[in-house]
Design an enzyme around this catalytic site. Structure first.
Site, PDB file in Angstrom:
ATOM      1  N   CYS A   1     -16.039  -7.308  27.357  1.00  0.00           N
ATOM      2  CA  CYS A   1     -16.055  -8.539  26.570  1.00  0.00           C
ATOM      3  C   CYS A   1     -14.791  -8.652  25.734  1.00  0.00           C
ATOM      4  O   CYS A   1     -14.185  -9.724  25.632  1.00  0.00           O
ATOM      5  CB  CYS A   1     -17.290  -8.579  25.678  1.00  0.00           C
ATOM      6  SG  CYS A   1     -17.408 -10.065  24.662  1.00  0.00           S
TER       7      CYS A   1
ATOM      8  N   CYS B   1     -23.593  -7.066  23.008  1.00  0.00           N
ATOM      9  CA  CYS B   1     -23.212  -8.333  22.399  1.00  0.00           C
ATOM     10  C   CYS B   1     -23.833  -9.531  23.100  1.00  0.00           C
ATOM     11  O   CYS B   1     -24.026 -10.562  22.476  1.00  0.00           O
ATOM     12  CB  CYS B   1     -21.693  -8.461  22.402  1.00  0.00           C
ATOM     13  SG  CYS B   1     -20.940  -8.454  24.043  1.00  0.00           S
TER      14      CYS B   1
END
Length: 819
Positions: A525, A625
């Site tokens: 990410c 996340c």
């Protein structure tokens, strides 16, 4: 679930609601507007009756989704609807929008008429491909020519719709394309040839058909169809058109060059035909008026809406407030649940006339559709805003409004996002999450006289799983709004990177897990999204820096007159996030600011209290996340399902249990494995996962994990994909091929010493000075020289080669260790 829902959804259309005495009922024609039947009782005034009728229509549509269902079931059905609600960019069968609410009645094919004034090179194309004379080609090019489009439902479509949480792509959508005379629109009887193969596919939003022909002179034909909209809709009018690009390839002899001839045709939708399905000259006048596509404000999800008004057959051409139109609502959304809400709204409004739609009170729409109880406050507000935008678009079309912003409700307080506070200030794009860390970082940047614009990144997953109707971003985004207002009305923008996240992070996570490896989506990410795609998304905005609330430090140095950014560990060993940033490159780090990287967590908390931030008491987020409230095992279950296999005792090869999928377990795992072991084996624990064999779907476990037999397998491993933040292999490694380094094998305070030996620029082996808790292929290893993070690598599957099976039978084998 999706198939059952569709059956119930369409089967329930013709049921009459019994909640009121003597309710008015309706008959609905896909083209002609519904006719209102008189109720038995005439006690209501005409206005009351009309309002009652509108409410009843909305209730009926909402009840198809909500009747006898709990919140979770309703949200899953909304997701199912969202999977089937196509973007307006792919809706060649536009009449399907008028059939919403008409139950199981088969929809009429959608008709497109060629605009002969817009054709390019059509005459020559017809001469070359069909063998026409110049005169014949000209007659064809100027003749009235139409094509009809009808959605084809295949067995694969039905199968895919039954798959729980199937990733939406729309790639299975197929159309039957015919001329108005019933012939295939793509002629496959080119003179002297026979069709040998036909391939239909989607390339982005282009619907591509390819035909390959046999014959003396082998040829092939490619047709690309895509929808386009004009933006100049100030006075109302048809702004939708279909572009058809056709190319024929003449494949000559082996050494001859392939010759091509291309043409372009432009088609526009036609809504009315006579009984013989022929368009008459008097019907060529536009009978449809479309708005432009507008974003729905106030929605965290990116929702875009377009309204089309279809003129009734006997009405005058020029739209006015004295007329009433059929209403078609189309659009797109970047989350399945929002797309499902858009589908329900389109279905409801298609059953009403334009003047009825204008009478709806937007803030009551969630109640009228019986959805308020199952949606979050943010979703309900978003649904209300969708109605407001549709109403504004209807007024825009009828009144000829030039500026859509002038007719939006005053409730939409869209803050200007190009705030400039003086050219002397360096500009920063601040990644704001709603957490305390990024909020303190934002305030520190403001104190340091940066010109800050905050960005909230929407990434994928929880909405796709419709987690009990809770919007995964709603609380976070609302907190971001509060933080920005508290900091002095800092501009805030929400940017959707969900498609990129699915392609670059989720697909990686699924593929790695499927192979039995241990993925790290947080590292991906950072390197691919936050400091990758986000850079691309704001590339034309001219920001000097991108900042985040990571706990890490940067140091700029000079190396042979070249500026290099060094990534350093944070002083807080527990919160240090340099491990998650170890895959970044120089070009990414040169634009980054970490405003709180030099602080410890307790200091950040103290600053939050001192600044009296709105989220000063908010707890830290936990877990990956992208998952939000969804557990990682739930995510794996939704997209990989179950694939049972044996659990083998590493010491003797005996089967001691059965697992549900190798992706549910990782090396070094103790917690949870007892649930899938045989009772007799459980009593001999504790058991640890020590290896996996993806080829046989076996998990190898041991109750002797702390004994010397595992010392080598817990301290030696191979690595691949070695990357250095500087872009250069450290000098000692270049000279001696090995180097003693500090390493992190997972996020946390633990740092271990070890020796890295390289075999090539990207592969090598590691020997740790002490045993690790669990070395799993796919895990990232970050390399450090004191405080500096030098780079990273990934544990290779070669590590599993230390476990080899000597089995002669699947149930009686033994496991041995290879040095």
């Amino acid at each position: 679930m999706a198939s059952l829902f569709l059956l119930l959804f369409f089967a329930s259309v013709e049921k009459k609601t019994e909640s009121f005495s003597n309710p008015p009922t309706y008959t609905f024609n896909p083209i002609h507007h519904y006719e209102r039947r008189k109720p038995v009782s005439q006690a209501l005034s005409s206005e009351e009756e009309n309002n009652y009728s509108i409410k009843q229509v909305l209730n009926n549509v909402g009840n198809r989704v909500t009747r006898d269902k709990g919140a979770k079931e309703v949200n899953l059905e909304l997701v199912s609807l969202g999977q089937q609600f196509d973007s307006f960019r792919r809706r060649f069968d536009y009449l399907s929008l008028l059939n919403k609410g008409n139950g199981p009645t088969k929809s009429e094919p959608s008709l497109w008429m060629r605009d002969n004034t817009q054709s390019v090179n059509l005459n020559f194309f017809m001469e070359s491909s069909r063998g026409m004379s110049a005169e014949e080609a000209n007659v064809h090019a100027q003749s009235l020519f139409t094509q009809s489009y009808h959605r084809i439902t295949t067995s694969n479509d039905r199968k895919d719709s039954r798959q729980k949480n199937h990733l939406y792509s729309g790639s299975n959508i197929r159309y039957q394309v015919q001329t108005h005379k019933g012939k295939p629109a793509i002629v496959d009887d080119i003179e002297g040839t026979d069709t040998s193969e036909k391939i239909v596919s989607w390339e982005g939003d282009k619907y591509v058909t390819q035909l390959f022909f046999n014959g003396e002179n082998a040829t092939s034909l490619r047709e690309e169809r895509y929808l386009s909209s004009l933006n100049d809709t100030g006075s109302g009018g048809q702004n939708m058109m279909m572009i058809v690009n056709s190319t024929i390839f003449f494949h000559g002899a082996e050494n001859e060059e392939t010759k091509t001839v291309s043409c372009q045709e432009v088609f526009r939708p036609v809504y009315f035909m006579n009984e013989e399905k022929i368009v008459h000259e008097e019907k060529l006048t536009p009978t449809v008026f479309s708005s432009q596509v507008d974003r729905v404000p106030g929605c965290i999800a990116n929702v875009n809406v377009r309204t089309t008004l279809v003129k009734k057959e006997n009405d005058t051409f020029v739209p006015s407030r004295n007329q009433s139109f059929h209403v078609m609502v189309d659009g797109e959304a970047d989350t399945l649940l929002s797309r499902g809400l858009l589908s329900v709204l389109a279905s409801a409004l298609s059953c009403l006339s334009s003047d009825d739609v204008l009478k709806i009170e937007p803030f009551k729409i969630a109640d009228e559709l019986n959805l308020r109880r199952v949606l979050s406050a943010g979703r309900n507000d978003g649904l209300s805003n969708m109605v407001s935008v549709v109403q504004s678009q209807i007024r825009q079309i009828i009144d000829g409004a030039q500026n859509f912003d002038n007719v939006l409700s005053e409730n939409f307080d869209e803050r200007e996002t190009n705030f400039i506070d003086g050219p002397q200030k360096p500009t920063v794009a601040m990644l704001l999450s709603g957490g305390v860390d990024s909020a303190v970082a934002l305030n520190l940047l403001c104190q340091q006289n940066y010109n800050v614009t905050a960005f909230y990144l929407k990434i994928w997953l929880e909405d796709e799983l419709a987690h009990l109707g809770q919007c995964p971003w709603e609380d976070d985004y609302n907190t971001c709004i509060d933080v920005c207002e508290h900091a002095g009305n800092i501009p805030l923008e929400a940017i959707s990177l969900q498609d990129a996240y699915k392609e670059r992070v989720i697909s990686y996570t699924i593929e790695e897990a499927k192979k039995g490896r241990t993925p790290n989506p947080d590292i991906m990410c950072n390197s691919r999204i936050k400091f990758g795609c986000f850079y691309d998304a704001i590339a034309d905005r001219g920001f000097d820096y991108v900042a985040s609330g990571h706990y890490a430090q940067l140091l700029q140095t000079l190396d042979d007159d070249t500026k290099l950014m060094k990534l350093l560990r944070a002083p807080d060993p527990v919160k240090d996030q340099s491990y998650f940033l170890a895959a970044l490159r120089q070009d990414q780090l040169k634009r980054v600011l970490f405003p709180i990287g030099h602080l410890e967590k307790k200091e950040v908390r103290a600053l939050a209290q001192e600044l009296d931030l709105p989220n000063k008491s908010r707890p830290d987020s936990q877990g990956l996340c992208f998952l939000g409230k969804v557990k990682f095992d739930e995510f794996l279950s939704a997209y990989l399902g179950k694939e049972p296999g044996e659990i083998i005792d590493a010491s003797n090869g005996e089967v001691i249990g059965r697992h549900n999928g190798i992706w549910y377990h990782t090396v070094g795992q103790r917690k949870g494995i007892g649930k899938v072991l045989d009772p007799k084996a459980t009593s001999k624990g504790p058991w640890y996962v020590v290896a996996k064999d993806p080829s046989t779907r076996r998990i190898i476990a041991s109750n002797k994990y702390d004994e010397n037999i595992f010392e080598e397998t817990r301290s030696e491993f191979y690595v691949e994909g070695i990357k250095w933040i500087s872009g250069i292999i450290p000098l000692q490694l270049r000279l001696k091929k090995e180097m003693r380094l500090s390493m992190k094998i997972r996020h946390g305070p633990t740092i271990v010493a070890g020796n890295l030996r390289i075999d090539s620029s990207t592969t090598g082996s590691v020997t740790l000075e002490e045993k690790d808790g669990g070395l799993a292929p796919g895990q990232f290893v970050a390399f450090y020289d004191d405080l500096e993070c030098l780079g990273s690598s990934v544990i290779s599957e070669k590590h599993w080669m230390k476990f080899k099976s000597d089995t002669t039978s699947p149930n009686t084998g033994s496991i041995k260790f290879d040095s």
